[in-house]
Design a protein around this motif. Structure first.
Motif, mmCIF file in Angstrom:
data_model
loop_
_atom_site.group_PDB
_atom_site.id
_atom_site.type_symbol
_atom_site.label_atom_id
_atom_site.label_comp_id
_atom_site.label_asym_id
_atom_site.label_seq_id
_atom_site.Cartn_x
_atom_site.Cartn_y
_atom_site.Cartn_z
ATOM 1 N N ASN A 127 0.935 -11.670 -16.472
ATOM 2 C CA ASN A 127 1.944 -12.712 -17.189
ATOM 3 C C ASN A 127 2.759 -12.235 -18.009
ATOM 4 N N GLU A 128 2.438 -10.884 -18.511
ATOM 5 C CA GLU A 128 3.744 -10.442 -19.408
ATOM 6 C C GLU A 128 4.488 -9.412 -18.649
ATOM 7 N N GLY A 129 4.536 -9.346 -17.355
ATOM 8 C CA GLY A 129 5.373 -8.567 -16.606
ATOM 9 C C GLY A 129 4.948 -7.036 -16.277
ATOM 10 N N ASN A 130 3.667 -6.800 -16.595
ATOM 11 C CA ASN A 130 3.205 -5.552 -16.435
ATOM 12 C C ASN A 130 2.391 -5.389 -15.237
ATOM 13 N N VAL A 131 3.070 -4.197 -14.575
ATOM 14 C CA VAL A 131 2.511 -3.916 -13.088
ATOM 15 C C VAL A 131 0.982 -3.849 -13.161
ATOM 16 N N THR A 132 0.247 -4.530 -11.940
ATOM 17 C CA THR A 132 -1.245 -4.330 -12.197
ATOM 18 C C THR A 132 -1.689 -3.389 -10.980
ATOM 19 N N ALA A 133 -1.037 -3.153 -10.215
ATOM 20 C CA ALA A 133 -1.227 -2.225 -8.995
ATOM 21 C C ALA A 133 -0.140 -1.484 -8.634
ATOM 22 N N THR A 134 -0.235 -0.264 -8.376
ATOM 23 C CA THR A 134 0.829 0.651 -7.844
ATOM 24 C C THR A 134 0.483 1.373 -6.614
ATOM 25 N N GLY A 135 1.505 1.994 -5.882
ATOM 26 C CA GLY A 135 1.337 2.299 -4.597
ATOM 27 C C GLY A 135 1.945 1.656 -3.665
ATOM 28 N N LEU A 136 2.398 2.034 -2.485
ATOM 29 C CA LEU A 136 2.837 1.300 -1.186
ATOM 30 C C LEU A 136 1.775 0.403 -0.754
ATOM 31 N N GLU A 137 0.618 0.803 -0.755
ATOM 32 C CA GLU A 137 -0.513 -0.240 -0.362
ATOM 33 C C GLU A 137 -0.590 -1.416 -0.997
ATOM 34 N N ALA A 138 -0.210 -1.238 -2.290
ATOM 35 C CA ALA A 138 -0.310 -2.409 -3.083
ATOM 36 C C ALA A 138 1.011 -3.460 -2.959
ATOM 37 N N ALA A 139 1.901 -2.951 -2.475
ATOM 38 C CA ALA A 139 3.076 -3.749 -2.246
ATOM 39 C C ALA A 139 2.921 -4.977 -1.364
ATOM 40 N N GLN A 140 3.471 -6.137 -1.768
ATOM 41 C CA GLN A 140 3.309 -7.404 -1.167
ATOM 42 C C GLN A 140 4.805 -8.251 -0.975
ATOM 43 N N ASN A 141 4.845 -9.324 -0.036
ATOM 44 C CA ASN A 141 5.938 -9.929 -0.015
ATOM 45 C C ASN A 141 6.053 -10.893 -0.935
ATOM 46 N N LEU A 142 7.145 -11.364 -1.440
ATOM 47 C CA LEU A 142 7.477 -12.256 -2.616
ATOM 48 C C LEU A 142 7.855 -13.469 -2.292
ATOM 49 N N GLN A 143 6.964 -14.728 -2.422
ATOM 50 C CA GLN A 143 7.251 -16.041 -2.042
ATOM 51 C C GLN A 143 7.239 -16.775 -3.445
ATOM 52 N N LEU A 144 8.541 -17.489 -3.417
ATOM 53 C CA LEU A 144 8.895 -18.507 -4.798
ATOM 54 C C LEU A 144 8.089 -19.470 -4.676
ATOM 55 N N PRO A 145 7.365 -19.727 -5.788
ATOM 56 C CA PRO A 145 6.427 -20.877 -6.101
ATOM 57 C C PRO A 145 7.404 -22.278 -6.209
#
Length: 431
Positions: A127-145
């Motif tokens: 919620n504060e904008g801090n990254v919670t997982a790193t690496g290419l395997e953690a990447a995900q698509n962004l879907q707007l709510p």
């Protein structure tokens, strides 16, 4: 042999011309990187023989940064510094591509995609904008709510009001007579004294209009035994019945005041029957509470307080992207929600990337694996919103190189012509 030596020079000059032509053709392509043909000589067989011509060693891409073209779109992005945007060509298990083209848009499913249809990859954040997982395997698509927060249906309306002691009873108005008897009708302003509108919410957070109609029914100054008012509650076009049980016609809530204008009844919240107005996702069951501060006095009609306990679904309204790649969404209630951080990739040898067209590249053994992170950290460039990176092609430089390549082609063609003349002269000696 000189014929084949010059032929290799012709082929090299032709390749050089093709590379330059491709650069010039893509001068307007967003995120395009120019290429340069690299040549080397073919080693002679011994110290007593001439070289055997030229060979193409490779076509190298030049990943220098292009200029920025400003834009008014929030979703036009450019990387100032090193790095590539990361995209995938499918929602799940897609091929990963790397691009400098930051022209983004939102598709019908609210996914953030680039101009090639690739799904932009982001890292998850709290919620504060801090990254919670790193690496290419953690990447995900962004879907707007579409919405934010948890909606809650309205159950209670709390009012504080003043009812005018001098108000007349609508049934005594001249428009009503034995031939036209008084009947409450919310569409007829003559049938009530005052109205007050507010908004309530169903279980999905959808807004519904609720209207209270106040009707003077008893007046001690007119000879009645008590000062009374009827309150009709409508949600949408549907009237609810006081007492919690549906009746036909609907039963209004009765307010009673004593001689000092103090509310004597009801003494607490009164439940109304459930109503299911058009557009609601589920029935609404409301209660009205006029508290202890509601009065009847010689003043004007006034609702000093009107609150409800429902919570709406905040609608998505806008998106913004910061220099650090943090993507945030704004909602209709003024709240802000962090959605993710843009994933940025760099390579130890970007010249080794394989060109895939449309300003995209993929990993090869020569490029090495991608090193991923977020914008502005370590060696990763920063994000500039409202800008696009133009091609890094310098037309002046390309046109000069084009003239040089043309001269090389002509010179090699002349060498072939000379070699052919010498061969013809030798043939003529025999005759």
């Amino acid at each position: 042999m000189s014929f084949y030596t010059s032929l290799s020079g012709l082929r090299g000059a032709q390749t050089d011309l093709s590379v330059l032509a491709n650069n010039i053709a893509n001068v307007g392509s967003i995120g395009f990187k120019r290429s340069r043909a690299q040549f080397g000589d073919i080693a002679p067989a011994s110290n007593t023989t001439a070289g055997q011509g030229a060979r193409l060693k490779g076509i190298e891409q030049q990943f220098t940064q292009g200029g920025f073209e400003t834009s008014s779109r929030e979703l036009d992005l450019a990387i100032s510094g090193a790095g590539f945007f990361v995209t995938r060509d499918a929602v799940a298990n897609g091929t990963t591509f790397f691009s400098r083209n930051g022209s983004l848009s939102v598709d019908g499913q609210r996914y953030l995609r680039d101009s090639n249809g690739g799904y932009l990859q982001v890292l998850p954040v709290d919620n504060e904008g801090n990254v919670t997982a790193t690496g290419l395997e953690a990447a995900q698509n962004l879907q707007l709510p579409l919405t934010s927060g948890t909606p809650r249906a309205t159950n209670l309306l709390q009012l504080t009001a003043n009812m005018p002691a001098t108000a007349e009873k609508p049934e005594d108005r001249a428009v009503f007579s034995p031939s036209n008897p008084y009947v409450f009708d919310r569409l007829d302003p003559n049938s009530y004294n005052f109205s007050q509108q507010t908004t309530v919410y169903d279980s999905q957070g959808n807004a519904q209009s609720a209207t209270l109609y106040f009707v003077r029914t008893g007046s001690t100054t007119a000879g009645d035994t008590a000062d009374t008012w009827d309150v009709h509650l409508f949600v949408g076009n549907t009237e609810a019945s006081a007492g919690g049980t549906a009746t036909t016609p609907a039963t209004p809530l009765e307010l009673t005041f004593d001689g000092a204008g103090v509310l004597t009844a009801p003494t607490g919240a009164v439940a109304f029957s459930s109503v299911f107005p058009s557009g609601a996702s589920a029935p609404l069951t409301l209660s009205l509470d006029f508290g202890t501060a509601t009065t009847q006095s010689p003043g004007t009609f006034n609702v000093s307080s009107l609150v409800q306990d429902g919570v709406a679904s905040a609608k998505f309204s806008d998106i913004s992207i910061g220099e650090d790649g943090l993507i945030t969404a704004a909602f209709s209630d003024g709240s802000i929600k962090a959605l993710g951080k843009l994933l940025i990739a760099t390579f130890s040898n970007p010249d080794g990337l394989r060109e895939r067209g449309d300003g995209r590249w993929s990993v090869t053994g020569e490029s090495g694996p991608a090193t991923v992170g977020v914008a502005g950290s370590d060696a990763f460039g920063r994000i500039q919103s409202g800008a696009l990176e133009r091609s890094n092609v310098d037309l002046t430089e390309e046109l000069v190189a084009l003239i040089a390549a043309q001269r090389n082609f002509q010179a090699n063609a002349k060498a072939i012509e000379t070699s052919n003349s010498m061969a013809q002269s030798i043939i003529n000696l025999r005759s």
